[in-house]
Design a protein around this motif. Structure first.
Motif: not given
Ligand code: ABC
Ligand code: CA
Length: 477
Positions: A312-319, A455-465
């Motif tokens: 989760a930390l790795i994915k957030n740094a990348v995000a 959730k689960s310490g993951l990043p959340a990334i929002f785009l207009p659908t």
């Protein structure tokens, strides 16, 4: 491509010797501690372009291509990394032939991909530190007193004159410092880079050891290259690096953000405020933060995964490097979960991984790059927009870079689900959004705000659908 086009690129960095063998089905042992050639080639890289493209990267940064000194030093091994230049007018035959190199570039172009070549001006290499004498084996740089600065080691990095005119390297392999004040040397290099780019059709260059050459050498060199250039000014001080962007090379690596990300995302107890501090000081110092090269790992620093195990930390740094403005650079092997520490351990052979495209991080990079291209397709200003922080506490940052909002967190994979109210989104009321990481749909309220679930310490990334393209398939609120 030029600087403007560079803003939409996404770069994958390889160490040519370690990325792919000519025969993709072959294998070969490669002990990084030996620091010797392991057999990777340009043909091998060409064979694996689809593997890179499959993650959505369009640009490949390859190791320096010129002939290097052919030594096997007791301490430092061989020139497998390509930075021990001997003759700039010859190519490194360990990596293949001229035809192979041309073929790599041509094949990349056919696939809609680009090749960025690493180039070194600052030095050539020698095992004879104090007694170095240039000769014809050094190609055009063959007059010692004319073409090189006299011998002294760079010892004090705060002394800029010393940084520029003394030598890098050590008593095992000294990096004889090129006299970049000499007019004939300047014209040799300007002609060389023009020809190199033209001969092979390179699309961009990465310039090594930029701070070790006088700042005003670079503008003519970059314009002779005629393509986008990104410079390595290895320093943590944004003011120091910014002077290079402001005066000589439009694009430089974002070392200040790198240090902040490495420190902030390496455990669940660190504060993310240092990332905001770095982003803000970058905005103050750099003339154009949208041209910075963002990265979390490269061949000179321990892999992020060497000291961080939580996915989760790795994915957030990348995000974060994808969420803020700038051009993302990803170091080969991260998609396979490689964990090598300091040079030379961070230069593992990728063929030992089997190039598995089903790996979690392989898929994650595909998602990151798909978000980036969806945003580019949706907004012609996405690449020139700066990010703003629209929400912040010690462990969560809300990054807005229209039309994308990213929430990054360092609470780790064990964190309980939390929610966050996101305001100042720039979205109008009743806009349908998708978090393309969890594939959850949201609708903004009358103020354009919404309450996000993390959730689960993951990043959340929002785009207009309406702008998310193929991401997440069909989701509805
Ligand atoms: C070999 C061995 C190593 C051994 C070393 C002495 O020799 O493999 O184990 O430790 C190439 C190879 C290397 C090789 C070197 C020397 O040649 O890849 O494996 O190391 O033979 C570029 C390239 C790099 C390349 C070279 C040389 C230059 O990316 O791959 O190395 O062509 C300096 C240079 C920078 C250079 C880097 C390796 O060294 O400026 O261009 N990278 C301080 C200094 C920096 C300095 C850095 C590391 O230390 O300010 O200038 O970089 O020595 C921050 C501060 C910074 C500070 C950092 C560490 O902390 O703000 O100022 O950087 O907080
Ligand atoms: Ca120098």
């Amino acid at each position: 491509f030029d600087d403007n086009a560079a803003r939409s690129k996404s770069v994958y960095q390889v160490v040519t010797d370690r990325f792919a063998l000519t025969d993709p089905s072959a294998s070969r042992t490669c002990d990084t501690d030996d620091k010797v050639y392991c057999g990777g080639t340009w043909k091998g890289t060409e064979e694996k372009l689809d593997y890179i493209h499959g993650m959505g990267f369009d640009t490949v940064w390859i190791s320096p291509v010129v002939q290097n000194i052919n030594v096997t030093n007791n301490k430092l091994g061989e020139a497998y990394h390509g930075y021990w230049t001997q003759d700039i007018n010859e190519i490194n035959s360990h990596f293949g032939s001229e035809a192979d190199l041309k073929s790599l570039v041509d094949t990349a172009h056919k696939k809609g991909m680009y090749i960025m070549v690493d180039v070194v001006v600052n030095h050539v290499a020698t095992t004879q530190a104090g007694s170095f004498t240039a000769d014809s084996t050094y190609g055009p740089l063959n007059v010692t007193t004319r073409d090189f600065h006299s011998f002294c080691w760079v010892q004090d990095y705060t002394n800029q004159t010393q940084v520029e005119v003394c030598w890098l390297g050590d008593e095992n392999v000294a990096l004889a410092d090129v006299n970049t004040e000499e007019a004939s040397v300047v014209s040799t290099f300007n002609t060389w880079i023009k020809n190199l780019v033209a001969t092979y059709g390179f699309d961009a260059i990465r310039i090594d050891t930029v701070k070790h050459v006088r700042q005003n050498f670079w503008p003519d060199f970059v314009s002779a290259a005629g393509v986008h250039a990104v410079g390595e000014v290895l320093d943590g001080d944004p003011a120091y690096i910014a002077a290079y962007q402001n005066n000589s090379i439009n694009s430089v690596f974002n070392y200040p953000l790198y240090y902040a990300l490495d420190a902030a995302f390496n455990s669940t107890s660190k504060s993310l405020s240092q990332v905001v501090t770095a982003l803000n000081s970058n905005k103050q110092q750099f003339k154009d933060t949208t041209l910075l090269g963002n990265f979390i790992s490269n061949h000179d620093n321990p892999r992020f995964e060497s000291h961080v195990a939580d996915k989760a930390l790795i994915k957030n740094a990348v995000a974060t490097i994808y969420g803020v403005e700038g051009i993302p650079y990803v170091y080969y092997g991260q998609e396979q979960g490689y964990t090598g520490g300091a040079d030379p351990a961070n230069r593992e052979a990728l063929w030992l991984s089997g190039y598995e495209e089903s790996k979690d991080m392989y898929t994650y990079f595909t998602t990151m790059n798909t978000i980036r291209s969806a945003a580019n397709n949706a907004s012609s200003t996405y690449n020139t927009n700066q990010a703003t922080i629209i929400g912040q506490d010690d462990h969560n940052l809300v990054i807005r870079k229209d039309p994308v909002i990213s929430i990054v967190t360092n609470r780790g994979s064990k964190a309980a689900t939390s929610s966050m109210s996101i305001t100042n989104t720039g979205f109008t009321s009743a806009t349908e959004l998708t978090d393309v990481i969890s594939c959850t749909a949201y609708t903004t309220d009358s103020q354009g705000a919404f309450t996000a679930s993390i959730k689960s310490g993951l990043p959340a990334i929002f785009l207009p659908t309406s702008q998310k393209g193929s991401l997440c398939g069909n989701v509805s609120a």
